[in-house]
Motif scaffolding. Structure first.
Motif, PDB file in Angstrom:
ATOM      1  N   VAL A 430       0.828  -1.206   0.000  1.00  0.00           N
ATOM      2  CA  VAL A 430       0.000   0.000   0.000  1.00  0.00           C
ATOM      3  C   VAL A 430       0.861   1.255   0.000  1.00  0.00           C
ATOM      4  CG1 VAL A 430      -1.649   1.350   1.355  1.00  0.00           C
ATOM      5  CG2 VAL A 430      -1.981  -1.119   1.079  1.00  0.00           C
ATOM      6  N   VAL A 431       1.887   1.285   0.842  1.00  0.00           N
ATOM      7  CA  VAL A 431       2.705   2.489   0.977  1.00  0.00           C
ATOM      8  C   VAL A 431       3.405   2.820  -0.339  1.00  0.00           C
ATOM      9  CG1 VAL A 431       4.769   3.423   2.078  1.00  0.00           C
ATOM     10  CG2 VAL A 431       3.001   2.319   3.455  1.00  0.00           C
ATOM     11  N   THR A 432       3.888   1.808  -1.041  1.00  0.00           N
ATOM     12  CA  THR A 432       4.580   2.070  -2.307  1.00  0.00           C
ATOM     13  C   THR A 432       3.643   2.660  -3.359  1.00  0.00           C
ATOM     14  OG1 THR A 432       4.194  -0.234  -2.945  1.00  0.00           O
ATOM     15  CG2 THR A 432       6.310   0.286  -1.936  1.00  0.00           C
ATOM     16  N   CYS A 433       2.339   2.472  -3.186  1.00  0.00           N
ATOM     17  CA  CYS A 433       1.366   2.994  -4.158  1.00  0.00           C
ATOM     18  C   CYS A 433       0.788   4.349  -3.754  1.00  0.00           C
ATOM     19  CB  CYS A 433       0.223   1.994  -4.334  1.00  0.00           C
ATOM     20  SG  CYS A 433       0.723   0.403  -5.023  1.00  0.00           S
ATOM     21  N   LEU A 434       1.065   4.799  -2.555  1.00  0.00           N
ATOM     22  CA  LEU A 434       0.499   6.070  -2.109  1.00  0.00           C
ATOM     23  C   LEU A 434       1.146   7.250  -2.851  1.00  0.00           C
ATOM     24  CD1 LEU A 434       0.321   5.533   1.770  1.00  0.00           C
ATOM     25  CD2 LEU A 434      -1.581   5.532   0.143  1.00  0.00           C
ATOM     26  N   PRO A 435       0.338   8.301  -3.146  1.00  0.00           N
ATOM     27  CA  PRO A 435       0.888   9.493  -3.836  1.00  0.00           C
ATOM     28  C   PRO A 435       1.609  10.407  -2.848  1.00  0.00           C
ATOM     29  CG  PRO A 435      -1.456   9.775  -3.462  1.00  0.00           C
ATOM     30  CD  PRO A 435      -1.127   8.386  -2.976  1.00  0.00           C
ATOM     31  N   LEU A 436       2.735   9.902  -2.329  1.00  0.00           N
ATOM     32  CA  LEU A 436       3.500  10.636  -1.327  1.00  0.00           C
ATOM     33  C   LEU A 436       4.942  10.774  -1.779  1.00  0.00           C
ATOM     34  CD1 LEU A 436       2.216   8.812   1.910  1.00  0.00           C
ATOM     35  CD2 LEU A 436       1.523  11.085   1.091  1.00  0.00           C
ATOM     36  N   PRO A 437       5.669  11.758  -1.259  1.00  0.00           N
ATOM     37  CA  PRO A 437       7.102  11.865  -1.567  1.00  0.00           C
ATOM     38  C   PRO A 437       7.837  10.612  -1.100  1.00  0.00           C
ATOM     39  CG  PRO A 437       6.288  13.876  -0.530  1.00  0.00           C
ATOM     40  CD  PRO A 437       5.193  12.869  -0.414  1.00  0.00           C
ATOM     41  N   SER A 438       8.904  10.280  -1.782  1.00  0.00           N
ATOM     42  CA  SER A 438       9.643   9.063  -1.458  1.00  0.00           C
ATOM     43  C   SER A 438      10.192   9.093  -0.037  1.00  0.00           C
ATOM     44  CB  SER A 438      10.783   8.857  -2.454  1.00  0.00           C
ATOM     45  OG  SER A 438      11.666   9.971  -2.448  1.00  0.00           O
ATOM     46  N   VAL A 439      10.568  10.273   0.445  1.00  0.00           N
ATOM     47  CA  VAL A 439      11.094  10.384   1.813  1.00  0.00           C
ATOM     48  C   VAL A 439      10.029   9.983   2.828  1.00  0.00           C
ATOM     49  CG1 VAL A 439      11.988  11.985   3.549  1.00  0.00           C
ATOM     50  CG2 VAL A 439      12.739  12.180   1.175  1.00  0.00           C
ATOM     51  N   LEU A 440       8.805  10.383   2.598  1.00  0.00           N
ATOM     52  CA  LEU A 440       7.721  10.044   3.515  1.00  0.00           C
ATOM     53  C   LEU A 440       7.371   8.561   3.421  1.00  0.00           C
ATOM     54  CD1 LEU A 440       5.847  11.129   5.632  1.00  0.00           C
ATOM     55  CD2 LEU A 440       4.260  11.842   3.836  1.00  0.00           C
ATOM     56  N   LYS A 441       7.446   8.004   2.223  1.00  0.00           N
ATOM     57  CA  LYS A 441       7.203   6.566   2.074  1.00  0.00           C
ATOM     58  C   LYS A 441       8.241   5.758   2.855  1.00  0.00           C
ATOM     59  CE  LYS A 441       5.049   6.661  -2.524  1.00  0.00           C
ATOM     60  NZ  LYS A 441       5.163   6.171  -3.935  1.00  0.00           N
ATOM     61  N   GLU A 442       9.488   6.198   2.748  1.00  0.00           N
ATOM     62  CA  GLU A 442      10.551   5.496   3.473  1.00  0.00           C
ATOM     63  C   GLU A 442      10.337   5.606   4.982  1.00  0.00           C
ATOM     64  OE1 GLU A 442      14.149   7.223   2.108  1.00  0.00           O
ATOM     65  OE2 GLU A 442      13.987   6.385   0.085  1.00  0.00           O
ATOM     66  N   TYR A 443       9.853   6.738   5.436  1.00  0.00           N
ATOM     67  CA  TYR A 443       9.585   6.924   6.863  1.00  0.00           C
ATOM     68  C   TYR A 443       8.493   5.963   7.322  1.00  0.00           C
ATOM     69  CZ  TYR A 443       8.295   9.106  11.287  1.00  0.00           C
ATOM     70  OH  TYR A 443       8.010   9.332  12.609  1.00  0.00           O
ATOM     71  N   LEU A 444       7.448   5.842   6.528  1.00  0.00           N
ATOM     72  CA  LEU A 444       6.363   4.919   6.878  1.00  0.00           C
ATOM     73  C   LEU A 444       6.853   3.470   6.940  1.00  0.00           C
ATOM     74  CD1 LEU A 444       3.438   6.410   4.744  1.00  0.00           C
ATOM     75  CD2 LEU A 444       3.573   6.351   7.251  1.00  0.00           C
ATOM     76  N   LEU A 445       7.870   3.160   6.147  1.00  0.00           N
ATOM     77  CA  LEU A 445       8.411   1.796   6.124  1.00  0.00           C
ATOM     78  C   LEU A 445       9.601   1.645   7.066  1.00  0.00           C
ATOM     79  CD1 LEU A 445       8.154   1.071   2.280  1.00  0.00           C
ATOM     80  CD2 LEU A 445       6.626   0.299   4.112  1.00  0.00           C
ATOM     81  N   LEU A 446       9.610   2.434   8.148  1.00  0.00           N
ATOM     82  CA  LEU A 446      10.587   2.297   9.236  1.00  0.00           C
ATOM     83  C   LEU A 446      12.017   2.543   8.773  1.00  0.00           C
ATOM     84  CD1 LEU A 446       9.083  -0.850  11.020  1.00  0.00           C
ATOM     85  CD2 LEU A 446       8.585   1.567  11.446  1.00  0.00           C
TER      86      LEU A 446
END
Length: 453
Positions: A430-446
């Protein structure tokens, strides 16, 4: 047709020569068989019995065969009886002596036949001479045939020669294995192709163990062998006598991130062919348990992305996370944070606080595990386990973690946990598909930041 009137290629001439040699050998074999039948019909039952094979320990014979001296082999083996003699070798091997209480050198006799020796060492010309003198192609003296040994040593030319003269591709060793079971190195791939072209049964399982060639190749991380067998109809669902599938074998055979990459590619082939990532084998270990016990984060992530259950328990009640924590101690030279992050992203529960001590000397892994809590738990157990020199090297991280024990975490962190809880075991997808900046995606993935806030 004469060679000068038609442009024969080298391969055509070679094929014609092999065919001529085969016909000559077949004529001699038939003549010898006819003579033997005639002799038996004129002899009494006692005198008509087959004579036992000769047994040889002559160093001259050994030297000729083991060194591949063609001239000596031609001089020593001039008839069928000589070509099929039993060659005995005596080697000293270490054996435990219960009476003396220590290891002692014990002589051990091994029996084989000349053709097996020549084929195992790649002496094609010697093997050809022995075959032309009537050597039995499928003799199992010593437990294996010449074809078994040629495949085990990846002697392609000898494998080709034996198959050309009629060696059985499905012949079984005394252990119940086909030559294809013994194609266990990357160099043996061409040997495996020849066997499959000759009609070997790709799903034929070894006696008692029920291991197939696919199990063997998967356990050794031989991706191209696995792909070849799958192309020829290998069944990924077959199990050994221990209940192991080929995917179980591939994951159990991985040892750390380095070698694990080969097994990861092998596992990918098996999964694409329909292998079940949840199939439990011996002791109810799933492929994911095996991957975690080996410390292979990439392999674990692959299994999880194909539906492996992050919370599955084996026969001892251990989850893949438990196996990963044990692997930190058994195989410290790897990056456990990759494995822990993958398990947490696919629904694994945070580890019990008392288990954090196992990762105390791996700051990056400890950070991933601590970030799975809404509040850093009491840390007496893991703080005491940190090596002084490591604390000094990573003082910023350890001090930040210590200062946040039982303290409120930042709202940003709590929001991260809320999002992760909402998507559950689908977090990574799900996180990889969200329309978010890559930095925020990485944060969500610990993402590892080097400090706890």
């Amino acid at each position: 047709m004469a060679g000068e009137t038609f442009p024969f290629t080298s391969s055509t001439l070679r094929a014609l020569r092999l065919q001529r040699e085969w016909l000559e050998w077949e004529d001699r074999r038939r003549a010898a068989a006819q003579q033997c039948r005639s002799h038996r019909s004129l002899s009494s039952p006692r005198t008509g019995l087959m004579r036992p094979r000769q047994s040889c320990r002559d160093p001259a014979v050994h030297n000729a065969l083991f060194s591949g001296d063609l001239q000596q082999v031609q001089a020593l083996f001039q008839d069928e009886e000589a070509a099929n003699m039993i060659v005995e070798t005596v080697n000293n091997q270490l054996a435990w002596s219960a009476e003396q209480g220590f290891w002692v050198l014990t002589p051990k006799t091994k029996q084989t036949v000349p053709l097996t020796i020549a084929a195992a060492r790649g002496y094609k010309d010697c093997a050809r001479h022995l075959i032309m003198q009537g050597a039995q192609l499928d003799s199992r003296v010593g437990g294996r045939t010449a074809l078994h040994e040629a495949c085990a040593q990846a002697q392609l030319d000898c494998v080709k020669l034996l198959l050309t003269f009629g060696a059985k591709a499905n012949v079984l060793s005394e252990e119940g294995m086909t030559p294809l079971h013994l194609c266990t190195t990357p160099e043996s791939l061409q040997c495996a192709k020849l066997l499959l072209e000759a009609g070997v049964m790709v799903n034929l399982a070894a006696k008692e163990s029920d291991v197939t060639p696919l199990h063997v190749a998967a356990a050794r991380g031989l991706e191209h062998h696995v792909a070849l067998y799958l192309e020829h109809g290998a069944n990924v669902a077959l199990r050994t006598s221990q209940g192991e599938t080929a995917l179980n074998a591939a994951c159990a055979g991985a040892e750390g991130p380095g070698p694990g990459r080969q097994h990861e590619a092998t596992a990918r082939r098996l999964l694409e062919a329909g292998a079940d990532p949840r199939a439990a084998g011996r002791k109810q270990h799933t492929p994911l348990h095996n991957a975690c016990a080996s410390g292979c984060g990439g392999l674990a992530a692959l299994l999880l992305s194909h539906g492996a259950h992050a919370g599955a328990r084996n026969g001892a009640g251990h989850t893949p996370m438990d196996c990963a924590l044990q692997a930190v101690q058994d195989a410290p030279n790897w990056e456990p944070e990759v494995l822990f992050a993958a398990l947490l992203d696919y629904g694994a529960q945070p580890v019990r606080p008392e288990m954090l001590k196992h990762c105390a000397n791996f700051p990056r892994a400890l950070e991933v595990l601590l970030n799975a809590y809404p509040c850093v738990p009491s840390c007496d157990t893991w703080v005491e386990a940190v090596l002084p020199e490591l604390w000094q090297e990573h003082e910023a991280f350890y001090s930040s973690a210590l200062s946040m024990v039982n303290q409120p975490r930042r709202l940003q962190h709590l929001a991260r946990l809320a999002v992760r809880a909402q998507v559950g075991s689908r977090c990574r997808q799900v996180v990889t598909c969200l329309p978010l900046p890559s930095v925020l995606k990485e944060y969500l993935l610990l993402r590892v930041e080097g400090r706890i806030q």
